[in-house]
Design an enzyme around this catalytic site. Structure first.
Site, PDB file in Angstrom:
ATOM      1  N   ASN A  73       0.849  -1.200   0.000  1.00 44.17           N
ATOM      2  CA  ASN A  73       0.000   0.000   0.000  1.00 44.17           C
ATOM      3  C   ASN A  73       0.882   1.246   0.000  1.00 44.17           C
ATOM      4  OD1 ASN A  73       0.573   0.817   2.849  1.00 44.17           O
ATOM      5  ND2 ASN A  73      -0.255  -1.237   3.180  1.00 44.17           N
ATOM      6  N   ASP A  96      -3.911  -6.576   5.027  1.00 44.87           N
ATOM      7  CA  ASP A  96      -4.873  -7.471   5.681  1.00 44.87           C
ATOM      8  C   ASP A  96      -4.704  -8.916   5.226  1.00 44.87           C
ATOM      9  OD1 ASP A  96      -6.193  -5.598   7.288  1.00 44.87           O
ATOM     10  OD2 ASP A  96      -7.178  -4.787   5.507  1.00 44.87           O
TER      11      ASP A  96
HETATM   12  O1  C5P Z   1      -8.477  -2.683  10.462  1.00 42.75           O
HETATM   13  P1  C5P Z   1      -7.503  -1.667   9.996  1.00 42.75           P
HETATM   14  O2  C5P Z   1      -6.409  -2.229   9.150  1.00 42.75           O
HETATM   15  O3  C5P Z   1      -8.111  -0.459   9.380  1.00 42.75           O
HETATM   16  O4  C5P Z   1      -6.848  -1.138  11.375  1.00 42.75           O
HETATM   17  C1  C5P Z   1      -5.813  -0.237  11.385  1.00 42.75           C
HETATM   18  C2  C5P Z   1      -5.042  -0.368  12.653  1.00 42.75           C
HETATM   19  O5  C5P Z   1      -4.761  -1.727  12.938  1.00 42.75           O
HETATM   20  C3  C5P Z   1      -3.669   0.272  12.531  1.00 42.75           C
HETATM   21  O6  C5P Z   1      -3.298   0.722  13.816  1.00 42.75           O
HETATM   22  C4  C5P Z   1      -2.791  -0.877  12.075  1.00 42.75           C
HETATM   23  O7  C5P Z   1      -1.436  -0.670  12.410  1.00 42.75           O
HETATM   24  C5  C5P Z   1      -3.389  -2.040  12.818  1.00 42.75           C
HETATM   25  N1  C5P Z   1      -3.278  -3.331  12.128  1.00 42.75           N
HETATM   26  C6  C5P Z   1      -2.421  -4.304  12.611  1.00 42.75           C
HETATM   27  N2  C5P Z   1      -2.348  -5.523  11.973  1.00 42.75           N
HETATM   28  C7  C5P Z   1      -3.120  -5.782  10.912  1.00 42.75           C
HETATM   29  C8  C5P Z   1      -4.003  -4.815  10.420  1.00 42.75           C
HETATM   30  C9  C5P Z   1      -4.050  -3.596  11.039  1.00 42.75           C
HETATM   31  O8  C5P Z   1      -1.692  -4.045  13.568  1.00 42.75           O
HETATM   32  N3  C5P Z   1      -3.022  -6.966  10.349  1.00 42.75           N
END
Ligand code: C5P
Length: 399
Positions: A211, A279
């Site tokens: 990303n 993700d």
């Molecule tokens: O669910 P989303 O990706 O939007 O959430 C963002 C938050 O979760 C950020 O703080 C990101 O660093 C953390 N995150 C994480 N591990 C993942 C996905 C997101 O630590 N696999």
């Protein structure tokens, strides 16, 4: 009082009658083992001479912004970088006003504007000037910037009036600074972990899913934590950013590597998850470059959610867990959902649909969603300044 040994103090002396007391500040700092470089404003030179300042500090005295000789030896940026802290004593109403408006029309104000160090001001002025609404507003602004104001005291003034406006006595100023150094030493007992940057989820040896995250906000947070005395570990996905001196940098590529590195570096007091973690990862990463047609058959599986796992950890959960949320729509709803689903203390949300902020920009504009349901909107500002604000809130929360 031994916190001054080897400390580098940049002392800015402004033009007020209290300037004569600054000579005593220099003497005391030197006696306690500090290095002192001094800047005299144009008006300060009317109250005390550069010669007496140079003799006491045993250093060259700086004054002019456009002095070729001085600027080539040590310019205004290097002077601020050299120091451990900046003390403005006496700080006159004029200099306070200039600093609060971000003016930079002489060496002293330019240094303050360019500074990356903590700034302390010991104001000194007539009681009416001190109490003037305009000065009060300026002081309020400086406090909001995180500048520390020492005094002023109540007493008889040089002008014959009585009231608040006397510069704090040199020994008391040193006591204040000593307490500050003491508290930063104490803060060292706090450990912080920051994740930053994107992750690369390899499809084959040459292709990956990723990303647009630059990692800048996370790096600025790690820098600010270090500056404030935290023992800081930065776990970074692939970025073009330089390592930060004295920050323990662990470079990773995939979400899985980031997760393992995070677990290995717990426990900490505060964990700030600013990384834009992918993700999904590719289920069966190929060791050979795959053919175009095989893209249609890629299988994805979920990556571990680092933030959620650490936040819900029974034994290793840090005292404060902060997540980030980059959203293009429904910022409020999604951030609140994330806050509760991921069990964090704060979610710092930015709207990445605005091109002038977020991602590769040096600026950011965020709202902080707290566990107690309150929301704090923070206006657009440099990522470095925002980092300082976040860290000062963390310190407040920890103490
Ligand atoms: O669910 P989303 O990706 O939007 O959430 C963002 C938050 O979760 C950020 O703080 C990101 O660093 C953390 N995150 C994480 N591990 C993942 C996905 C997101 O630590 N696999």
């Amino acid at each position: 009082m031994n916190n001054f040994k080897g400390k580098k103090i940049l002392l800015i002396i402004c033009g007020g009658i209290a300037a004569y007391k600054s000579l005593e500040i220099i003497r005391l700092l030197k006696k306690n083992g500090s290095f002192v470089k001094t800047i005299l404003t144009k008006n300060a030179k009317k109250f005390i001479t550069p010669l007496s300042v140079a003799s006491l500090s045993q250093e060259k005295v700086y004054s002019d912004l456009f002095d070729h000789k001085n600027e080539s030896e040590m310019d205004h940026i290097s002077l601020s970088r050299w120091s451990d802290l900046i003390l403005i004593a006496p700080a006159t109403a004029n200099t306070i006003a200039k600093i609060s408006y971000g003016m930079a029309d002489d060496l002293a104000s330019t240094i303050v504007l360019a500074a990356n160090k903590n700034i302390f001001l010991a104001p000194a002025m007539n009681v009416r000037m001190w109490e003037h609404i305009s000065n009060k507003e300026n002081i309020k602004k400086l406090k909001n910037f995180g500048y520390k104001i020492i005094g002023p005291e109540i007493g008889d003034m040089a002008c014959g009036e009585f009231g608040e406006g006397k510069m704090t006595e040199p020994q008391s100023i040193l006591n204040f600074l000593n307490n500050y150094f003491e508290s930063t030493k104490k803060k060292n007992k706090y450990k912080a972990l920051v994740t930053a940057g994107p992750t690369h989820e390899y499809i084959d040896p040459v292709r990956y899913i990723s990303n647009r995250s630059s990692g800048k906000q996370g790096y600025e947070i790690a820098k600010s934590l270090k500056k404030n005395g935290f023992d800081t570990t930065l776990i970074s996905g692939p970025t073009n950013l330089e390592p930060i001196p004295e920050v323990n940098l662990i470079k990773v590529r995939s979400a899985e590597e980031m997760y393992n590195a995070t677990l290995e570096n717990l426990p900490v007091d505060v964990a700030i998850f600013s990384a834009a973690v992918s993700d999904y990862k590719v289920k069966n990463k190929e060791n050979e470059k795959i053919k175009k047609k095989d893209f249609m058959n890629l299988n994805l599986e979920k990556n571990p959610d680092i933030l959620a796992n650490i936040s819900k950890h029974n034994s290793l959960r840090p005292k404060i867990v902060i997540g980030f949320a980059a959203e293009t729509n429904n910022l409020n709803k999604n951030s609140k959902k994330k806050l509760s689903e991921k069990n964090c203390d704060w979610i710092i949300a930015n709207n990445v649909s605005d091109k002038s902020i977020g991602f590769d920009s040096d600026f950011n504009e965020v709202s902080i969603f707290y566990k107690n349901n309150s929301i704090e909107k923070i206006p657009k500002m440099k990522k470095s300044l925002l980092a300082d604000q976040i860290v000062s809130k963390v310190i407040y929360y920890l103490n």
